[in-house]
Scaffold this motif. Structure first.
Motif, PDB file in Angstrom:
ATOM      1  N   MET A  17       5.057 -99.030  -8.640  1.00  0.00           N
ATOM      2  CA  MET A  17       4.473 -97.784  -8.135  1.00  0.00           C
ATOM      3  C   MET A  17       5.127 -96.573  -8.795  1.00  0.00           C
ATOM      4  O   MET A  17       4.455 -95.582  -9.102  1.00  0.00           O
ATOM      5  CB  MET A  17       4.611 -97.727  -6.615  1.00  0.00           C
ATOM      6  CG  MET A  17       3.760 -98.762  -5.898  1.00  0.00           C
ATOM      7  SD  MET A  17       4.052 -98.810  -4.125  1.00  0.00           S
ATOM      8  CE  MET A  17       3.483 -97.205  -3.644  1.00  0.00           C
ATOM      9  N   GLN A  18       6.422 -96.653  -9.036  1.00  0.00           N
ATOM     10  CA  GLN A  18       7.123 -95.559  -9.712  1.00  0.00           C
ATOM     11  C   GLN A  18       6.616 -95.396 -11.143  1.00  0.00           C
ATOM     12  O   GLN A  18       6.407 -94.269 -11.603  1.00  0.00           O
ATOM     13  CB  GLN A  18       8.628 -95.817  -9.715  1.00  0.00           C
ATOM     14  CG  GLN A  18       9.265 -95.725  -8.352  1.00  0.00           C
ATOM     15  CD  GLN A  18      10.730 -96.117  -8.388  1.00  0.00           C
ATOM     16  OE1 GLN A  18      11.081 -97.166  -8.924  1.00  0.00           O
ATOM     17  NE2 GLN A  18      11.577 -95.271  -7.835  1.00  0.00           N
ATOM     18  N   LEU A  19       6.402 -96.519 -11.834  1.00  0.00           N
ATOM     19  CA  LEU A  19       5.869 -96.462 -13.193  1.00  0.00           C
ATOM     20  C   LEU A  19       4.491 -95.815 -13.200  1.00  0.00           C
ATOM     21  O   LEU A  19       4.207 -94.931 -14.013  1.00  0.00           O
ATOM     22  CB  LEU A  19       5.814 -97.858 -13.808  1.00  0.00           C
ATOM     23  CG  LEU A  19       5.211 -97.929 -15.207  1.00  0.00           C
ATOM     24  CD1 LEU A  19       6.161 -97.327 -16.232  1.00  0.00           C
ATOM     25  CD2 LEU A  19       4.866 -99.358 -15.586  1.00  0.00           C
ATOM     26  N   GLN A  20       3.634 -96.247 -12.284  1.00  0.00           N
ATOM     27  CA  GLN A  20       2.278 -95.689 -12.216  1.00  0.00           C
ATOM     28  C   GLN A  20       2.326 -94.179 -11.960  1.00  0.00           C
ATOM     29  O   GLN A  20       1.576 -93.414 -12.567  1.00  0.00           O
ATOM     30  CB  GLN A  20       1.459 -96.379 -11.127  1.00  0.00           C
ATOM     31  CG  GLN A  20       1.153 -97.835 -11.383  1.00  0.00           C
ATOM     32  CD  GLN A  20       0.242 -98.076 -12.573  1.00  0.00           C
ATOM     33  OE1 GLN A  20      -0.545 -97.233 -12.958  1.00  0.00           O
ATOM     34  NE2 GLN A  20       0.365 -99.247 -13.165  1.00  0.00           N
ATOM     35  N   ALA A  21       3.214 -93.747 -11.088  1.00  0.00           N
ATOM     36  CA  ALA A  21       3.329 -92.318 -10.783  1.00  0.00           C
ATOM     37  C   ALA A  21       3.773 -91.530 -12.009  1.00  0.00           C
ATOM     38  O   ALA A  21       3.259 -90.428 -12.268  1.00  0.00           O
ATOM     39  CB  ALA A  21       4.295 -92.105  -9.620  1.00  0.00           C
ATOM     40  N   CYS A  22       4.708 -92.065 -12.767  1.00  0.00           N
ATOM     41  CA  CYS A  22       5.156 -91.386 -13.988  1.00  0.00           C
ATOM     42  C   CYS A  22       4.030 -91.289 -15.010  1.00  0.00           C
ATOM     43  O   CYS A  22       3.839 -90.246 -15.638  1.00  0.00           O
ATOM     44  CB  CYS A  22       6.334 -92.118 -14.608  1.00  0.00           C
ATOM     45  SG  CYS A  22       7.892 -91.828 -13.786  1.00  0.00           S
ATOM     46  N   LEU A  36       7.473 -87.924 -18.993  1.00  0.00           N
ATOM     47  CA  LEU A  36       8.137 -88.820 -19.939  1.00  0.00           C
ATOM     48  C   LEU A  36       9.640 -88.863 -19.696  1.00  0.00           C
ATOM     49  O   LEU A  36      10.257 -89.925 -19.800  1.00  0.00           O
ATOM     50  CB  LEU A  36       7.835 -88.385 -21.373  1.00  0.00           C
ATOM     51  CG  LEU A  36       6.390 -88.583 -21.818  1.00  0.00           C
ATOM     52  CD1 LEU A  36       6.146 -87.899 -23.158  1.00  0.00           C
ATOM     53  CD2 LEU A  36       6.014 -90.049 -21.872  1.00  0.00           C
ATOM     54  N   ALA A  37      10.221 -87.730 -19.348  1.00  0.00           N
ATOM     55  CA  ALA A  37      11.650 -87.699 -19.035  1.00  0.00           C
ATOM     56  C   ALA A  37      11.944 -88.520 -17.784  1.00  0.00           C
ATOM     57  O   ALA A  37      12.927 -89.273 -17.729  1.00  0.00           O
ATOM     58  CB  ALA A  37      12.125 -86.265 -18.852  1.00  0.00           C
ATOM     59  N   GLU A  38      11.086 -88.385 -16.785  1.00  0.00           N
ATOM     60  CA  GLU A  38      11.269 -89.175 -15.560  1.00  0.00           C
ATOM     61  C   GLU A  38      11.106 -90.666 -15.853  1.00  0.00           C
ATOM     62  O   GLU A  38      11.860 -91.493 -15.348  1.00  0.00           O
ATOM     63  CB  GLU A  38      10.273 -88.730 -14.496  1.00  0.00           C
ATOM     64  CG  GLU A  38      10.471 -89.436 -13.180  1.00  0.00           C
ATOM     65  CD  GLU A  38       9.506 -88.973 -12.097  1.00  0.00           C
ATOM     66  OE1 GLU A  38       9.479 -89.622 -11.041  1.00  0.00           O
ATOM     67  OE2 GLU A  38       8.786 -87.983 -12.306  1.00  0.00           O
ATOM     68  N   LEU A  39      10.134 -90.995 -16.686  1.00  0.00           N
ATOM     69  CA  LEU A  39       9.937 -92.394 -17.060  1.00  0.00           C
ATOM     70  C   LEU A  39      11.169 -92.926 -17.788  1.00  0.00           C
ATOM     71  O   LEU A  39      11.618 -94.045 -17.523  1.00  0.00           O
ATOM     72  CB  LEU A  39       8.692 -92.542 -17.939  1.00  0.00           C
ATOM     73  CG  LEU A  39       8.392 -93.942 -18.440  1.00  0.00           C
ATOM     74  CD1 LEU A  39       8.217 -94.931 -17.293  1.00  0.00           C
ATOM     75  CD2 LEU A  39       7.165 -93.925 -19.334  1.00  0.00           C
TER      76      LEU A  39
END
Length: 100
Positions: A17-22, A36-39
């Motif tokens: 879910m975190q990946l999808q949000a990024c 991209l920085a968050e990812l």
């Protein structure tokens, strides 16, 4: 599963879910740099098991060819660093016709 594990499992988003949000934030109207920085932060913080869970399914958000390549490259690097097999959907991303 004890109560604490259950509550934490509900309160904290799963890696997928975190990946999808990024990915969604990268494809939004704002410049993708923050997403991209968050990812990058997520990919470097996940364990091998969390990374495997996060990348098991491809992103649901449509991406430009540039972002698709950029995100795939980030995932490939994270997989290499953690000795995780790169998923087929990452390997299937078409390369850009010219370097960006």
């Amino acid at each position: 599963m004890d109560m604490s594990a259950y509550v934490l499992g509900r309160a904290l988003p799963a890696p997928a879910m975190q990946l999808q949000a990024c990915v969604e934030s990268c494809a939004g109207p704002a410049p993708p740099s923050f997403g991209l920085a968050e990812l990058n932060t997520l990919l470097t913080s996940w364990t091998a098991a969390e990374l495997r869970d996060a990348i098991a399914a491809p992103p649901k958000t449509p991406l430009t060819p540039f972002l698709s390549n950029y995100i795939s490259a980030m995932i490939e690097l994270a997989c290499e660093q953690r000795s995780v097999r790169v998923p087929a959907w990452v390997r299937a991303v078409e390369p850009l016709p010219e370097p960006a």
